[in-house]
Write a protein that holds these residues in place. Sequence first.
Motif, PDB file in Angstrom:
ATOM      1  N   TYR A 125      71.182  16.107  37.304  1.00  0.00           N
ATOM      2  CA  TYR A 125      72.393  15.308  37.143  1.00  0.00           C
ATOM      3  C   TYR A 125      73.526  15.796  38.031  1.00  0.00           C
ATOM      4  N   GLN A 126      73.360  16.954  38.684  1.00  0.00           N
ATOM      5  CA  GLN A 126      74.315  17.403  39.694  1.00  0.00           C
ATOM      6  C   GLN A 126      73.582  18.257  40.716  1.00  0.00           C
ATOM      7  N   VAL A 127      73.861  18.019  41.982  1.00  0.00           N
ATOM      8  CA  VAL A 127      73.313  18.843  43.060  1.00  0.00           C
ATOM      9  C   VAL A 127      74.434  19.198  44.021  1.00  0.00           C
ATOM     10  N   SER A 128      74.333  20.356  44.645  1.00  0.00           N
ATOM     11  CA  SER A 128      75.283  20.732  45.692  1.00  0.00           C
ATOM     12  C   SER A 128      74.843  20.098  47.008  1.00  0.00           C
ATOM     13  N   PRO A 129      75.740  20.001  47.985  1.00  0.00           N
ATOM     14  CA  PRO A 129      75.416  19.275  49.230  1.00  0.00           C
ATOM     15  C   PRO A 129      74.192  19.792  49.969  1.00  0.00           C
ATOM     16  N   LYS A 130      73.924  21.097  49.938  1.00  0.00           N
ATOM     17  CA  LYS A 130      72.826  21.657  50.731  1.00  0.00           C
ATOM     18  C   LYS A 130      71.488  21.688  49.988  1.00  0.00           C
ATOM     19  N   PHE A 131      71.463  21.158  48.773  1.00  0.00           N
ATOM     20  CA  PHE A 131      70.236  21.278  47.983  1.00  0.00           C
ATOM     21  C   PHE A 131      69.178  20.268  48.419  1.00  0.00           C
ATOM     22  N   HIS A 132      67.917  20.726  48.494  1.00  0.00           N
ATOM     23  CA  HIS A 132      66.774  19.857  48.786  1.00  0.00           C
ATOM     24  C   HIS A 132      65.699  20.142  47.738  1.00  0.00           C
ATOM     25  N   GLY A 133      65.429  19.173  46.894  1.00  0.00           N
ATOM     26  CA  GLY A 133      64.446  19.355  45.834  1.00  0.00           C
ATOM     27  C   GLY A 133      63.021  19.174  46.324  1.00  0.00           C
ATOM     28  N   ARG A 134      62.068  19.691  45.542  1.00  0.00           N
ATOM     29  CA  ARG A 134      60.646  19.562  45.857  1.00  0.00           C
ATOM     30  C   ARG A 134      59.901  19.135  44.596  1.00  0.00           C
ATOM     31  N   ASP A 135      58.811  18.440  44.768  1.00  0.00           N
ATOM     32  CA  ASP A 135      58.018  18.015  43.619  1.00  0.00           C
ATOM     33  C   ASP A 135      57.518  19.206  42.815  1.00  0.00           C
ATOM     34  N   ARG A 136      57.184  20.312  43.515  1.00  0.00           N
ATOM     35  CA  ARG A 136      56.630  21.467  42.808  1.00  0.00           C
ATOM     36  C   ARG A 136      57.662  22.147  41.900  1.00  0.00           C
ATOM     37  N   ASP A 137      58.955  21.806  42.078  1.00  0.00           N
ATOM     38  CA  ASP A 137      59.977  22.376  41.194  1.00  0.00           C
ATOM     39  C   ASP A 137      59.777  21.919  39.750  1.00  0.00           C
ATOM     40  N   LYS A 138      59.157  20.759  39.574  1.00  0.00           N
ATOM     41  CA  LYS A 138      59.053  20.167  38.240  1.00  0.00           C
ATOM     42  C   LYS A 138      58.314  21.083  37.262  1.00  0.00           C
ATOM     43  N   LYS A 139      57.277  21.816  37.779  1.00  0.00           N
ATOM     44  CA  LYS A 139      56.502  22.649  36.853  1.00  0.00           C
ATOM     45  C   LYS A 139      57.344  23.816  36.342  1.00  0.00           C
ATOM     46  N   PHE A 140      58.284  24.305  37.162  1.00  0.00           N
ATOM     47  CA  PHE A 140      59.145  25.401  36.702  1.00  0.00           C
ATOM     48  C   PHE A 140      60.171  24.891  35.683  1.00  0.00           C
ATOM     49  N   ILE A 141      60.705  23.692  35.942  1.00  0.00           N
ATOM     50  CA  ILE A 141      61.654  23.093  34.999  1.00  0.00           C
ATOM     51  C   ILE A 141      60.961  22.808  33.675  1.00  0.00           C
ATOM     52  N   ALA A 142      59.754  22.242  33.759  1.00  0.00           N
ATOM     53  CA  ALA A 142      59.001  21.949  32.535  1.00  0.00           C
ATOM     54  C   ALA A 142      58.672  23.229  31.775  1.00  0.00           C
TER      55      ALA A 142
END
Length: 467
Positions: A125-142
């Motif tokens: 719901y909030q990202v900083s300007p330099k942030f680039h997300g990845r699909d593999r991040d989802k498993k850590f969030i989960a």
Amino acid sequence: MSNLKSDDDDDYKFLRIIDAMASINQKVNLIGVITEIGISKQSRGTDCCCTIKIVDESNANSGISVNFFAENFEKLPHVESAGDIIQLVRVVMKSHRSGVNVLFDKKFSSFAIYEGREGSKFAPYQVSPKFHGRDRDKKFIAGLRKWTVSHRPETASSDSLSLKDIKQGNQSTLICKVLHVCEVKDGEWMLFVWDGTDAPPVNIHTKLDEEFDNPLPLELESIPLSRNVLCKFPTVGTVLRMTNGNCNEKLGLHLLKPGKWVQFKNINFEVRYGLWCGILLSKSKFCFLPDDDDHVIHCRRTYEERAESKWDRKPFTCLPWPSKVTDTDHQDVPFVTLMDVLTYPEVIAKFRCVVRVVATLPGHPRDFKAPCGTYRIRLTLEDPTARIHAYIYAEDGVKFFEGYPSIDTMIKKHNALLGVEETDDADSDEKPRNPPWVECCLCSYNIDETDVWGSIRYRIFDTTLVG
């Protein structure tokens, strides 16, 4: 969560907090659960800054602090609830005398914040300007969401106060709901918070004969809140004003969202003009509480029970009944609060209230009558919800004072009404007053048909000062 260390891409490898604490002066990537947020403020330079605390399964109790710097308040993290998850990329581990912490450098660091509840979406719901997300991040969030179900970080402190328990001088923790935020001066903001309880009454230190030149204010803000704002406030329980303790320090109070339950830590309380005020310090911290937090549920339930009761709108500290200093003609009418009075949907109405009389104008009984002999007095009334002016005029004054008693009798009754200590001391006017809780009947009316709501006044009727 052990898989935090096994990502193949070194540039995006997440470290557990316990491992990152050994990587001093190195850039690392972290993901953790937010437990606490510092008040956003202007740094000594041109940046704005704030501190948040995060935990993970490797350091679930003490966690670690992350210091953020940005060009303005809007670019700092805006956390919606304790328990949300933050992803930190290329932050620097630092060591200070107070221990190890994390530095978010606006030049190369980035972040993303996600809802912490299991089953929530994976979009931040909030990202900083330099942030680039990845699909593999989802498993850590989960993984973190699943962990928090059984290891939910403590949010509400067991040592937190209710507004009914506040005192001057001690730094405290307060759990409350933010009702309103407004700018009272250029760059200076005020919070209006509430928990459904009544702040304790305080002694009044002003001199009675100073009411004409230095009247007690009805509120701490320089411009009174509009009726539209007041009508959104609960009508039972104190609405506490909260402001910055250092007028030279700019805090990002405008970022706090009305409607949120918040736990404030390291705040002070002061009495200003006989009104309680919360003081935010540089080291004050807060966290948003979820609506299903046990303390929040208790506050809401207690308020609802009190608001629905026909007779429980009296101040906590006057129970079981107000003093016998006054009497009214309508004993069968339930009491309402002054906030009920201020927000009543009709202009002309009658009420029965329990109040304290904290000031009169004129300040001495010898001046209560005009040269023609007609009573004309302005009283300043307060209860835990508000302060108002109410007038006693003509025949209502005759009823109030039981005719035209001697000046000595008037002084005695006046002293009883305002809590003036009976003494032979010549300096008795210098002593603080503790007005008793008394009952009175109020009638609202307007004096300008072109400005009906803006010209509302209140008068006391069918009330007798027994003394």
